[in-house]
Motif scaffolding. Structure first.
Motif, mmCIF file in Angstrom:
data_model
loop_
_atom_site.group_PDB
_atom_site.id
_atom_site.type_symbol
_atom_site.label_atom_id
_atom_site.label_comp_id
_atom_site.label_asym_id
_atom_site.label_seq_id
_atom_site.Cartn_x
_atom_site.Cartn_y
_atom_site.Cartn_z
ATOM 1 N N PHE A 207 0.791 -1.190 -0.139
ATOM 2 C CA PHE A 207 0.274 0.052 -0.058
ATOM 3 C C PHE A 207 0.871 0.981 -0.068
ATOM 4 N N VAL A 208 1.983 1.382 0.708
ATOM 5 C CA VAL A 208 2.882 2.289 0.683
ATOM 6 C C VAL A 208 3.457 2.472 -0.771
ATOM 7 N N MET A 209 3.785 1.413 -1.294
ATOM 8 C CA MET A 209 4.322 1.614 -2.629
ATOM 9 C C MET A 209 3.508 2.136 -3.639
ATOM 10 N N TYR A 210 2.103 1.614 -3.520
ATOM 11 C CA TYR A 210 0.879 2.202 -4.356
ATOM 12 C C TYR A 210 0.817 3.546 -4.123
ATOM 13 N N HIS A 211 1.007 4.218 -3.018
ATOM 14 C CA HIS A 211 0.643 5.468 -2.642
ATOM 15 C C HIS A 211 1.654 6.284 -3.357
ATOM 16 N N LEU A 212 3.001 6.024 -3.099
ATOM 17 C CA LEU A 212 4.164 6.735 -3.580
ATOM 18 C C LEU A 212 3.966 6.945 -5.149
ATOM 19 N N PHE A 213 3.479 5.930 -5.885
ATOM 20 C CA PHE A 213 3.328 6.022 -7.382
ATOM 21 C C PHE A 213 1.785 6.526 -7.648
ATOM 22 N N THR A 214 1.011 7.027 -6.789
ATOM 23 C CA THR A 214 -0.167 7.506 -7.171
ATOM 24 C C THR A 214 -0.152 9.041 -6.671
ATOM 25 N N SER A 215 0.677 9.393 -6.038
ATOM 26 C CA SER A 215 0.669 10.812 -5.221
ATOM 27 C C SER A 215 1.617 11.717 -5.974
ATOM 28 N N ASP A 216 1.177 13.017 -6.163
ATOM 29 C CA ASP A 216 1.841 13.904 -7.201
ATOM 30 C C ASP A 216 2.903 14.390 -6.136
ATOM 31 N N GLY A 217 2.814 14.481 -4.793
ATOM 32 C CA GLY A 217 3.822 15.062 -3.841
ATOM 33 C C GLY A 217 5.010 13.835 -3.650
ATOM 34 N N SER A 218 4.913 12.908 -4.168
ATOM 35 C CA SER A 218 6.037 11.724 -3.884
ATOM 36 C C SER A 218 7.385 12.154 -4.753
ATOM 37 N N GLY A 219 7.133 12.900 -5.922
ATOM 38 C CA GLY A 219 8.178 12.989 -6.832
ATOM 39 C C GLY A 219 8.789 12.069 -7.404
ATOM 40 N N LEU A 220 7.890 10.688 -7.471
ATOM 41 C CA LEU A 220 8.584 9.740 -8.150
ATOM 42 C C LEU A 220 7.953 9.426 -9.345
ATOM 43 N N LEU A 221 6.625 10.223 -9.719
ATOM 44 C CA LEU A 221 6.114 9.906 -11.057
ATOM 45 C C LEU A 221 6.568 9.974 -12.294
ATOM 46 N N THR A 222 7.468 10.729 -12.255
ATOM 47 C CA THR A 222 8.136 11.139 -13.552
ATOM 48 C C THR A 222 9.463 9.970 -13.677
ATOM 49 N N HIS A 223 9.570 9.079 -12.979
ATOM 50 C CA HIS A 223 10.506 7.969 -13.125
ATOM 51 C C HIS A 223 9.909 6.963 -14.061
ATOM 52 N N THR A 224 10.828 6.317 -14.658
ATOM 53 C CA THR A 224 10.451 5.239 -15.772
ATOM 54 C C THR A 224 11.166 4.061 -15.628
ATOM 55 N N LEU A 225 10.693 3.220 -16.287
ATOM 56 C CA LEU A 225 11.196 1.725 -16.526
ATOM 57 C C LEU A 225 11.306 1.465 -18.132
ATOM 58 N N LEU A 226 12.475 1.662 -18.710
ATOM 59 C CA LEU A 226 12.677 1.400 -20.142
ATOM 60 C C LEU A 226 11.830 2.279 -20.905
ATOM 61 N N GLY A 227 11.653 3.849 -20.412
ATOM 62 C CA GLY A 227 10.643 4.812 -21.018
ATOM 63 C C GLY A 227 9.292 4.553 -20.507
#
Length: 266
Positions: free
Chosen positions: A107-127
């Motif tokens: 659930f923590v992992m899910y929150h990190l990549f659905t929250s705009d404030g995490s700063g992680l949404l722009t990271h990618t996997l092979l694009g």
């Protein structure tokens, strides 16, 4: 500092350390490494659960006898079953503990990549964005597009593990049926104690394929965590239960030979 911020900061630092090796996909690699660390920490619990499962298998005939003996007394059956589990030091829910302890991490992992404030949404996997979904990949280039291939690379091992789990669950069910209560009034005791248990038991092997649905609807980061932990579980179970599975295969082979001899004699 919240647990979300702590984990997000940890992932970012780990990604920075391994960026020379993985480049723009360093955060995805950090998620895989983090997942492996979590599963390694839970491995002692998995070993204990495997020992408990072997113990329950060894005492399956005693449990079947209790079901025959107390077929008409569900309360007494429940008491005697609980006493048997206490005597053997096992629990039917012990195998669920490693999975339950992973839920907060997921659930923590899910929150990190659905929250705009995490700063992680722009990271990618092979694009492919770690905060993106399969539907977005399909819209960008279809199932064989650059992003779609990333999801196909997750679907493939997930399908293989699900198929393995399905076949293993079916084999276990067949083995339990062979050592369970005899047909007739006594044979209905186990299934009659909990209404709908028989139907639910038949559906359980199919739940393994739920991972494929999860990959399709979850953010890529959460799907990556799910595929990694599912693959770990499959390898772990194969390792911890290899002796039990080999013994079960020998028992089935002996039973089939005995049945063949009986049929020939008849």
């Amino acid at each position: 500092m919240s647990v979300f911020a702590t984990l997000g900061s940890g992932l970012s630092q780990a990604a920075d350390l391994i960026e020379p090796l993985f480049g723009a996909s360093a955060t995805a690699a950090a998620i895989i490494l983090f997942t492996l660390c979590v599963r390694a920490a839970l491995h002692p619990l998995a070993r204990a659960a495997a020992r408990g499962e072997k113990t329950r298998s060894a005492h399956a005939p005693r449990l079947a006898e209790l079901r025959r003996k107390y077929a008409k007394d569900p309360r007494r059956l429940q008491e005697e079953t609980a006493a048997l589990y206490a005597e053997t030091g096992s629990s039917p829910l012990a195998g669920c503990l490693p999975a339950l302890l992973q839920l907060p991490v997921f659930f923590v992992m899910y929150h990190l990549f659905t929250s705009d404030g995490s700063g992680l949404l722009t990271h990618t996997l092979l694009g492919a964005p770690l905060g993106g979904h399969w539907t977005q990949a399909l819209a960008d280039g279809g199932p064989t597009g650059p992003h779609g291939l990333v999801y196909l690379a997750l679907f493939a091992p997930a399908a293989a593990v699900a198929t393995w789990n399905y076949r293993r669950a079916r084999t276990t069910m067949a083995r339990n049926a062979a050592t369970g209560p005899a047909p007739g009034r006594a044979g209905t005791a186990g299934s009659g104690t909990v209404p709908g248990l028989a139907a639910m038991t038949k559906m359980m092997p199919l739940l393994s394929f739920g991972t494929l649905v999860s990959i399709a609807v979850l953010p890529l980061a959460a799907a990556l965590y799910l595929v990694t932990t599912t693959a770990w579980t499959a390898c772990e179970r194969a390792l911890l239960h290899r002796d039990h599975d080999r013994d079960g295969h020998a028992d089935r082979t002996a039973g089939e030979e005995a049945a063949a001899r009986a049929g020939t004699a008849g």
